[in-house]
Design a protein around this motif. Structure first.
Motif, PDB file in Angstrom:
ATOM      1  N   GLU A  85       0.815  -1.208   0.000  1.00  0.00           N
ATOM      2  CA  GLU A  85       0.000   0.000   0.000  1.00  0.00           C
ATOM      3  C   GLU A  85       0.849   1.257   0.000  1.00  0.00           C
ATOM      4  O   GLU A  85       0.459   2.291  -0.558  1.00  0.00           O
ATOM      5  CB  GLU A  85      -0.959   0.006   1.192  1.00  0.00           C
ATOM      6  N   ASP A 256     -11.211 -10.211  -9.711  1.00  0.00           N
ATOM      7  CA  ASP A 256     -11.643  -9.602  -8.473  1.00  0.00           C
ATOM      8  C   ASP A 256     -13.163  -9.622  -8.374  1.00  0.00           C
ATOM      9  O   ASP A 256     -13.731  -9.482  -7.307  1.00  0.00           O
ATOM     10  CB  ASP A 256     -11.155  -8.151  -8.393  1.00  0.00           C
ATOM     11  N   LYS A 347      -0.164 -10.059  -7.640  1.00  0.00           N
ATOM     12  CA  LYS A 347      -0.946  -9.959  -6.423  1.00  0.00           C
ATOM     13  C   LYS A 347      -1.344 -11.372  -6.020  1.00  0.00           C
ATOM     14  O   LYS A 347      -1.617 -12.213  -6.869  1.00  0.00           O
ATOM     15  CB  LYS A 347      -2.199  -9.108  -6.648  1.00  0.00           C
ATOM     16  N   GLY A 349      -4.012 -13.876  -4.177  1.00  0.00           N
ATOM     17  CA  GLY A 349      -5.405 -13.956  -3.762  1.00  0.00           C
ATOM     18  C   GLY A 349      -5.680 -15.265  -3.033  1.00  0.00           C
ATOM     19  O   GLY A 349      -5.181 -16.324  -3.436  1.00  0.00           O
ATOM     20  N   ARG A 362     -13.148 -15.669   5.346  1.00  0.00           N
ATOM     21  CA  ARG A 362     -12.381 -14.536   4.822  1.00  0.00           C
ATOM     22  C   ARG A 362     -11.089 -14.342   5.623  1.00  0.00           C
ATOM     23  O   ARG A 362     -10.026 -14.079   5.057  1.00  0.00           O
ATOM     24  CB  ARG A 362     -13.221 -13.269   4.842  1.00  0.00           C
ATOM     25  N   GLN A 366      -7.340 -14.662   4.119  1.00  0.00           N
ATOM     26  CA  GLN A 366      -6.389 -13.551   4.199  1.00  0.00           C
ATOM     27  C   GLN A 366      -5.082 -14.005   4.839  1.00  0.00           C
ATOM     28  O   GLN A 366      -3.994 -13.656   4.364  1.00  0.00           O
ATOM     29  CB  GLN A 366      -6.985 -12.405   5.017  1.00  0.00           C
ATOM     30  N   ASP A 370      -1.544 -13.989   2.990  1.00  0.00           N
ATOM     31  CA  ASP A 370      -0.416 -13.293   3.619  1.00  0.00           C
ATOM     32  C   ASP A 370       0.778 -14.231   3.804  1.00  0.00           C
ATOM     33  O   ASP A 370       1.938 -13.816   3.655  1.00  0.00           O
ATOM     34  CB  ASP A 370      -0.829 -12.736   4.983  1.00  0.00           C
ATOM     35  N   GLU A 390      -4.643 -10.486  -0.771  1.00  0.00           N
ATOM     36  CA  GLU A 390      -6.021 -10.235  -0.346  1.00  0.00           C
ATOM     37  C   GLU A 390      -6.766 -11.547  -0.211  1.00  0.00           C
ATOM     38  O   GLU A 390      -6.706 -12.402  -1.101  1.00  0.00           O
ATOM     39  CB  GLU A 390      -6.741  -9.320  -1.335  1.00  0.00           C
ATOM     40  N   TYR A 392     -10.297 -13.383  -0.133  1.00  0.00           N
ATOM     41  CA  TYR A 392     -11.674 -13.176  -0.571  1.00  0.00           C
ATOM     42  C   TYR A 392     -12.649 -14.132   0.113  1.00  0.00           C
ATOM     43  O   TYR A 392     -13.856 -14.038  -0.090  1.00  0.00           O
ATOM     44  CB  TYR A 392     -11.770 -13.351  -2.086  1.00  0.00           C
TER      45      TYR A 392
END
Length: 421
Positions: A85, A256, A347, A349, A362, A366, A370, A390, A392
């Motif tokens: 970020e 996404d 990225k 997911g 969720r 996550q 991570d 991320e 989902y």
């Protein structure tokens, strides 16, 4: 102590920072120090130029205050990996300051310092939020108005412009006869305010310079030192990281906003996947390595939010985010792919099936995403190539919660999204 923006930033991006950054980016420490020496005044010059070109002091105040709201102190963890970020925020700031010339700025820094373009990009994206954030903190702490901010910048402009290395050719990139033009125009903008407002602004700027003490600077340096120390210990604990999907994995693409399945491999035929740098990977036909490398080598394809590839040989211990030992091979294969394709940006997911509590699903997805992201960081993947992770959960699950496991297994996976190639 009079506030000195340039010196404050030099203390933030100190020798210890350069040492950690050099190790992470695969550059020499002296070249990284040289790059930072050019980057800091370049970013600040971009802000000065924006102040002159836009004439929107209010917008400028909003920009620096927005940067101040970010946790730019986490830049001390660069040697591990800058949070995605923060890199994204830095990219936005550079586009705001330099527009379509941001790429030219990156190339100029890389050439000037003798570092890779990707390294220059990472350092620029790191310095931009910190540079504007410190100005924003000063503006907030002194309750500066938009005109007060302009006066503050005017008080710092001479030192900033003098610090820009002549070898960068920044004036030419910005389309100026000389950088001195920025200083003259900014002085004119501040002078044109005039009357009582002008006198109030001048007094406000003097108050800023006289009010800022050593305490703020040392608090910032102490915070960065603590973060670097935490990184050092965390790095020692992450040497065994690997990657994987949910309890079991199939092969599908995920957007996404939607799911589009790809036929799973019908066999587990072992193959060799050759990378452009000559590295040869042990993989399975139709597996993630086979599909991903074919996609990256195809000049007709491009990255985007709908380009996802699922891991096919990575697993977690049941109900946890702990990767299994046999996931190590696919982790290393993905690291090799990222190294062979330096422009590749991905990225991670994470997804679960529809069984169980959706909020817990969720959370688990996550944590697993991570874990994969951390595994890549532990193998020193370039920070600029990792755009975050991320979870989902069951948001995109296609099989019902009471469907047979052979159907639900397709919804339990970790995927790699190719955003740029």
């Amino acid at each position: 102590m009079a506030f000195d923006l340039l010196d404050t930033l030099k203390n933030v991006f100190n020798n210890e920072f350069s040492n950690k950054a050099a190790a992470s980016l695969g550059e020499s420490e002296s070249n990284v120090q040289k790059a930072i020496g050019g980057i800091i005044p370049t970013v600040l010059t971009g802000l000065l130029n924006k102040a002159v070109a836009q004439g929107d002091a209010g917008g400028l105040l909003g920009l620096v205050k927005d940067a101040a709201s970010g946790d730019f102190s986490r830049l001390g963890s660069l040697a591990g990996a800058i949070p995605a970020e923060l890199l994204a925020k830095g990219s936005e700031i550079l586009k705001s300051l330099f527009g379509n010339k941001a790429a030219d700025i990156t190339g100029a820094i890389a050439s000037y310092a003798g570092i890779k373009t990707t390294s220059a990009e990472t350092l620029l994206q790191s310095a931009a939020p910190a540079s504007l954030g410190i100005i924003g903190q000063q503006a907030a702490s002194q309750n500066l108005s938009a005109s007060g901010l302009m006066s503050l910048l005017n008080s710092q402009k001479d030192k900033i412009l003098a610090a820009v290395p002549s070898g960068l050719g920044l004036a030419g990139i910005l389309g100026l006869g000389s950088l001195g033009d920025i200083g003259k125009k900014l002085g004119g903008v501040v002078s044109s305010i005039g009357g009582n407002a002008g006198r109030a602004i001048a007094g406000e700027a003097r108050a800023v310079e006289s009010a800022v003490s050593y305490r703020w600077l040392w608090m910032l340096i102490l915070l960065l030192a603590i973060i670097l120390l935490l990184w050092y210990f965390m790095k020692g604990c992450n040497n065994q990281h690997t990657m994987a999907p949910a309890d079991s994995v199939q092969t599908s693409h995920m957007e996404d906003s939607a799911i589009s399945h790809v036929t799973p491999p019908v066999s587990r035929e072992s193959i060799k996947v050759m990378l452009p740098d000559g590295v040869e990977l042990d993989a399975y036909k139709g597996g993630i390595e086979d599909q991903l490398v074919s996609f990256l080598k195809d000049p007709s394809t491009q990255g985007g939010k709908d380009k996802w590839f699922d891991f096919d040989n990575l697993n977690f211990k049941t109900g946890s985010a702990e990767l299994t030992e046999d996931s190590k091979v696919q982790v290393q294969n993905l690291v090799a792919i990222l190294n062979a394709f330096p422009k590749l940006k991905i990225k991670i997911g994470g997804y679960t099936d529809a069984r169980g509590d959706s909020s817990l699903n969720r959370k688990l997805s996550q944590e697993r995403a991570d874990a994969v992201h951390s595994a890549l960081q532990a193998h020193h993947v370039k920070p600029v190539q990792l755009l975050g992770a991320e979870g989902y959960g069951s948001q995109f699950a296609k099989a019902a919660a009471d469907a047979p496991d052979e159907e639900r297994v397709k919804d339990r996976r970790i995927s790699v999204g190719v955003r740029e190639k």
